[in-house]
Design an enzyme around this catalytic site. Structure first.
Site, short mmCIF file in Angstrom:
data_model
loop_
_atom_site.label_atom_id
_atom_site.label_comp_id
_atom_site.label_asym_id
_atom_site.label_seq_id
_atom_site.Cartn_x
_atom_site.Cartn_y
_atom_site.Cartn_z
N LYS A 111 -9.93 -6.36 8.35
CA LYS A 111 -9.57 -7.25 7.65
C LYS A 111 -9.07 -8.63 7.62
O LYS A 111 -9.68 -9.44 7.68
CB LYS A 111 -8.89 -6.64 6.30
N ARG A 146 -4.64 -1.93 -3.64
CA ARG A 146 -4.24 -1.18 -2.11
C ARG A 146 -4.11 -0.28 -3.14
O ARG A 146 -4.02 1.17 -2.86
CB ARG A 146 -3.45 -1.66 -1.63
N ARG A 150 -3.45 -3.29 19.48
CA ARG A 150 -3.66 -4.80 19.03
C ARG A 150 -2.03 -5.22 18.94
O ARG A 150 -1.62 -5.02 19.43
CB ARG A 150 -3.69 -4.25 17.29
N ARG A 198 3.08 -5.19 16.51
CA ARG A 198 3.67 -5.12 15.36
C ARG A 198 4.71 -4.06 15.21
O ARG A 198 3.73 -2.69 16.25
CB ARG A 198 2.54 -5.05 14.35
N ARG A 237 0.25 5.54 7.61
CA ARG A 237 -0.92 4.33 7.09
C ARG A 237 -1.47 4.58 6.99
O ARG A 237 -2.48 4.76 5.93
CB ARG A 237 -0.60 3.12 8.37
#
Ligand code: AMP
Length: 217
Positions: free
Chosen positions: A15, A91, A130, A163, A174
């Site tokens: 996203k 969300r 990531r 992160r 998640r």
């Protein structure tokens, strides 16, 4: 030309990357609730302090807090004039309903909800690799899009990090939260005729091409 777009999809679907591409093409406000929250945590604001424990464990921050946050961002002048790309909001169904009411109050309507489809295995593979730059928000991947110099952001020279919530156990949580609370929004926007599906495993400008093809930008 303005565009009013919601990006949907599990964590790691791309996203943020797709939103950056849209912004590159048209200077539309990119509103990432995750980025706003991480900045609030860093600055130890009231919202940041309230949100931190939810974020660290991969749970959703309560709706009332998120809706208040998005409301104060959306009423700023650039949104009505130039449009927006919402990345990470809504969300939950409660958030989607609040967004509808807010847009109605502003006499605006949504152009499209883009759903970035991707498998769980690909999400885990992407997120564990990531890396992000906390200073400017640039996103990298140690395998497919590494920084030129190890650990240093190409864009701003800041230090690139992983992160805390990109660790595998938190990612699995998640994904579970996404399935239970966020995936019903696919149906929500489909019923309103606003849903467009995009292959999240494909290149980073599929969202731009889709929006161009439906005349939104
Ligand atoms: P993201 O960068 O979009 O993956 O967001 C990181 C974390 O921020 C999420 O795992 C949630 O804890 C929190 N968060 C971001 N956006 C929202 C939202 N719209 N509703 C609730 N929590 C959110």
């Amino acid at each position: 030309m303005s565009a009013r777009v919601v990006l949907l999809g599990p964590p790691g679907a791309g996203k943020g990357t797709q939103a950056a591409k849209i912004k590159e093409k048209r200077n539309i406000a990119h509103i990432s609730t995750g980025d706003i929250l991480r900045d609030s945590v860093k600055r130890k604001t009231e919202i940041g302090l309230a949100a931190k424990s939810y974020m660290d464990s991969g749970r959703l921050v309560p709706d009332d807090l998120m809706i208040g946050m998005i409301r104060s961002r959306m009423v700023q002048g650039d949104i009505a004039a130039g449009g927006f790309i919402l990345d990470g909001f809504p969300r939950t169904t409660v958030q989607a309903e609040a967004l509808d009411r807010l847009l109605e109050d502003m006499s605006l309507c949504l152009d499209a909800a883009l759903f970035l489809e991707i498998s769980d295995d690909e999400v885990v593979r992407r997120l564990t690799n990531r890396r992000v730059c906390p200073s400017c928000g640039a996103i990298y991947n140690v395998i497919v899009r590494p920084t030129k110099a190890e650990g240093i952001c190409d864009a701003c020279g800041g230090s690139v990090i992983q992160r805390d919530d990109d660790k595998e156990q938190v990612i699995r949580n998640r994904l579970m939260v996404y399935r239970e609370r966020t995936s019903p929004l696919i149906d929500y926007y489909e019923k309103r005729g606003l849903l467009y599906r995009v292959d999240g495993a494909k290149s980073s400008d599929t969202a731009v091409r889709l929006l161009e093809s439906i005349g939104v930008m």
